[in-house]
Each structure stands twice: as structure tokens, then as C-alpha cells.
Design an enzyme around this catalytic site. Structure first.
Site, PDB file in Angstrom:
ATOM      1  N   ASP A  57     -13.915   5.382   9.828  1.00  0.00           N
ATOM      2  CA  ASP A  57     -14.165   5.049   8.206  1.00  0.00           C
ATOM      3  C   ASP A  57     -14.627   3.724   8.040  1.00  0.00           C
ATOM      4  OD1 ASP A  57     -14.657   6.001   5.664  1.00  0.00           O
ATOM      5  OD2 ASP A  57     -12.372   5.639   5.194  1.00  0.00           O
ATOM      6  N   LYS A  72       0.800  -1.140  -0.005  1.00  0.00           N
ATOM      7  CA  LYS A  72      -0.007   0.120  -0.048  1.00  0.00           C
ATOM      8  C   LYS A  72       0.712   1.238   0.100  1.00  0.00           C
ATOM      9  CE  LYS A  72      -3.991   2.010   2.560  1.00  0.00           C
ATOM     10  NZ  LYS A  72      -4.812   2.148   3.352  1.00  0.00           N
TER      11      LYS A  72
END
Length: 456
Positions: free
Chosen positions: A226, A121
Site C-alpha cells: 500500500d 492508532k
């Protein structure tokens, strides 16, 4: 900017040395001057400008000459530095296809030497879709200046720390492998994002698992902030895995309840819309009409037992700082007298810097004491001592103190003279060196006339 790792094969040691020099220069420069890059890189045979030209061709650096001639690192150059470091560590030796693109990151496949596939990532804060990160996230804390590369590095470090801690406590998260700069290496999660799953065999079980994970995070002192269908992975066996952790905050955050309710509301809305799950109970009113009541069993932030763990304290999550903890301990112990002084912590360094920056003139002024002040101080001391005890004892004490004060005054004056001489001896007269000497010119003649007219 597309990541093309094929360029990585053709970069030499000098290229990476100059690229690292640009990165080091960006610690205190927005645009790094060329001379500074050359001094930091220290190439044996020179050729820094030629290397910069090669890096500029591959878009690893960006040239800017608006204020002065210099370069700054691009995200692609930052990617190459992180990948090169991780390859040298032996974390992986190959980069594969791109798995996904988010508003603040890109995810790629990487392969180890034994064939194991991992996920890489790359955080890319500063995109047009998500540039309000300075106001929405706490990466900067007390800092005022920043750049997007530095913010991406902070986000990666924070996510790696949260992922490592949650894995140790048995949460369904990917395995954190390694981290460097803005790059996080983790285990590849088999499955798909929940937003791409049209049907579930047991939607009730999956829903309870997800809500249980939200509540369990809050019990350990953390809130995801989130938690939605985009950050939940599910495999063929309907096993749930949670991803994306840079935005997590503590339950002590001022907006913790709002974040918790928002996460729960996102899950309820998605399951009600996608899988037609009903969370409402209809009851008949006195007139026979149906009245809708809110969801039964919805978790409430105030009812959660937050004693299962203190991960927010261990990881210094947003909203839970050491200063807040110290103030809380003072209040619980009843030390209310010293509580007002807690806001003045951390000012000692600034005062020391101001003292260091003082000039010799200020030091001389602080050392210079007039005789009147000394005599006045001696007189006050004598008056104070005169009021205590008998008259005969006070006279004797006054005489001895006057003698001590006289000796003290002599020693102080001697120290003042030494300090003034040392200051004058160490002070250089730069004015005589830098002033313009006009011998026999108009300026010197006019100054002589002015002195004669003023009566010098």
C-alpha cells in the site's frame, strides 16, 4: 463512533470488571449471555445488571435479544479497555485531538507525563468502506469464524511487529512504543502526508529516496502493498517517513511481483502528475516520427537481490510459512521420498480427539476377538515358520510356538473378560432413570397383550 474520553473519568472498577467480562465472553460467543457475564465478573455485592445498564447508556456495549438476551462489546468499549490498560502502564496519561481518519483506523494525539506527544492508532476494521478485509488480508489464515474486534487486534499486533523490526534495521519508520489490543502507540512524525504537499524543492531527491525504500524493503524480504502518497510523510526538511504496515507481505507470496509493481507504479504516477516529472525517453523512428519508450531505470522485481535480510521469515509475513520452509529444505536436500508425507502434517491431534471420543461399545468391539481368528492367526504363523529351516527343527519350533500361542490366547481372553467386566461395571444404566414409567396404564396393558399374542 466518536471517542469521548471524558466518560472514562466516571467509570468505576466494577464497570471495567464487567466490561472485561464481556470481552472474555466474546472469545467463544458472538453475543455473551447475561448469566455468563455475571459469573465471569463476580462482583462482590452483585449488581451486574445495573452496571450493564450504565455501560449501555454510554454505548460501551450493545444489547441484543434476537436469539437470546445478551451483550457484545462495541469499538468504544474496546477503546476504553485499551486506553485504561496503557494508562495503568504509564505509557501516557492524556488523550488529545484527533489527527486523522482512515478507512481502517483512527489516529489521536496522546501526551506523556513529561509532556512528550505521541500518536495513538486505533484499528477499526469492519467499516462500510473496507469490509472485504477477510478476502484481502491474511489475518484469519485458517480460521473460519471471526469478529471485527479480533481482526483489529491482529492488525495492530502485526503492524507493531513490522514497525519494531523495520526500526531496528534502519528504515525511516515511526518509533514503536507499545501495543495493547487494537491500539498501537508510536512516535509522532513531524510533517504532512505527501498527498497534501503541493511543491517540493528537490522532487528528484525525494523520488529517489522513496523508490530506494521500496527496493530496500524487497531486498529484506518484504513488500509494503500500500505504498502510495497517503502513507508517506514528509517534513519541512523533505525527510521521508513510511507509515501503515498491517498489509505487508513476503517476497515469497504468490502475488509478490504484482504488489511490488503496483507500489512502484503508484509512485511513478503521482510524481509525474503532481510534480510534472518525466520518466519517458523519446526516440526518432526510421520515418522521423517519435516513439515513446518505457521509463528508464524502473526497478524490476526479478532483478532485485533478496539476500540483504529475511525479515519475512522472522516476522512470519504472509506467503512465507514454516511449512513452506520445511518443504523447501526437503527439496534442496533431495529427500523426495518423504515429501509426499508433508501434506499430512498436523493430523495427529484430530486422530487423538476421535480416539478419545469413542464409546465403550467401540472399545469392546475392538478388544473382542473370536477364537477362529486367533486359531487362524496361529495357523498362519505355524505355516510361515514351517517353511524355514529343516523339517525336524520346524516341528520343534512349531510345538514351542503352539504352546506360546496357547498361553497368549489364554492371557488375551483373560484380558478381554477383565475389560468387559470393567466396562459393564463403569457403565450406568441411564435408560431406567429417564424412561417414563406407566404403572397400570394403557401403554403397559397394550404391551402385555402384544407379548401374549407374539408368544412370549
Amino acid at each position: 463512533m466518536k471517542l469521548d474520553v471524558n466518560v472514562l473519568r466516571y467509570l468505576s472498577k466494577d464497570d471495567f470488571r464487567v466490561l472485561t467480562a464481556v470481552e472474555m465472553g466474546m472469545r467463544n460467543h458472538e453475543i455473551v449471555p447475561c448469566e455468563l457475564i455475571d459469573r465471569i465478573a463476580r462482583l462482590k455485592h452483585g449488581g451486574t445488571y445495573k452496571v450493564l445498564k450504565n455501560l449501555l447508556k454510554h454505548k460501551l456495549v450493545h444489547h441484543d435479544s434476537s436469539k437470546y438476551d445478551g451483550f457484545r462489546l462495541t469499538y468504544l468499549g474496546y477503546d476504553f479497555l485499551a486506553i485504561k490498560t496503557l494508562v495503568n502502564r504509564g505509557v501516557f496519561n492524556g488523550v488529545g485531538r484527533q489527527l486523522g481518519v482512515g478507512k481502517e483506523s483512527d489516529i489521536f494525539e496522546v501526551v506523556k507525563e513529561d509532556g512528550t506527544v505521541l500518536a495513538m492508532k486505533l484499528h477499526r476494521l469492519g467499516r462500510v468502506s473496507f469490509r472485504a478485509v477477510k478476502s484481502k488480508r491474511d489475518y484469519l489464515r485458517h480460521r473460519s469464524s471471526y469478529n471485527w474486534l479480533y481482526l483489529s487486534r491482529l492488525a495492530a499486533l502485526k503492524e507493531f511487529a513490522f514497525m519494531k523490526a523495520l526500526e531496528e534495521h534502519g528504515f525511516p519508520v515511526p518509533q514503536a512504543v507499545d501495543c495493547n489490543r487494537h491500539c498501537v502507540i508510536m512516535s509522532l512524525v513531524p510533517g504532512y502526508p505527501l498527498v497534501q504537499v503541493k511543491e517540493l524543492q528537490n522532487p528528484d531527491v525525494v523520488f529517489e529516496t522513496i523508490i530506494g525504500a521500496v527496493v530496500r524493503l524487497a531486498e529484506h524480504g518484504l513488500i509494503h502493498c500500500d505504498f502510495n502518497e497517503f502513507n508517506i510523510m514528509i517534513d519541512d526538511d523533505e525527510k521521508v517517513t513510511i507509515i501503515d504496515f498491517p498489509q505487508m507481505v513476503s517476497v515469497s507470496h504468490p502475488n509478490a511481483q504484482m504488489y511490488f509493481d503496483r507500489d512502484v507504479e503508484c509512485i511513478y504516477k503521482f510524481f509525474a502528475k503532481r510534480y510534472n516529472m518525466s520518466f519517458e525517453v523519446n526516440e526518432n523512428d526510421s520515418d522521423g516520427s517519435e516513439v515513446e519508450i518505457d521509463e528508464v531505470g524502473r526497478p524490476q522485481f526479478s532483478e532485485i537481490n533478496k539476500n540483504s535480510g529475511f525479515l519475512d521469515k522472522e516476522l512470519a509475513a504472509s506467503g512465507f510459512t514454516r511449512k513452506d520452509q520445511a518443504e523447501l529444505e526437503k527439496l534442496t536436500e533431495g529427500e523426495l521420498e518423504n515429501y509426499s508425507d508433508s501434506d499430512d502434517e498436523g493430523t495427529g491431534d484430530e486422530e487423538e480427539e476421535e480416539d478419545i471420543n469413542n464409546t465403550n461399545v467401540k472399545q469392546l468391539e475392538s478388544l473382542h476377538l473370536t477364537k477362529e481368528d486367533d486359531n487362524h492367526q496361529v495357523k498362519d504363523d505355524h505355516d510361515d515358520n514351517h517353511q524355514v529351516g529343516d523339517e525336524h527343527d520346524s516341528e520343534d519350533e512349531g510345538e514351542t510356538e503352539s504352546e506360546d500361542d496357547a498361553e497368549l490366547e489364554k492371557s488375551l481372553s483373560k484380558q478381554r473378560r477383565k475389560a468387559i467386566q470393567a466396562a459393564h461395571r463403569g457403565k450406568k444404566n441411564f435408560a431406567s432413570r429417564n424412561t417414563y414409567k406407566d404403572k397400570g396404564g394403557k401403554s403397559s396393558q397394550s404391551s402385555k397383550v402384544q407379548k401374549q399374542m407374539s408368544g412370549w
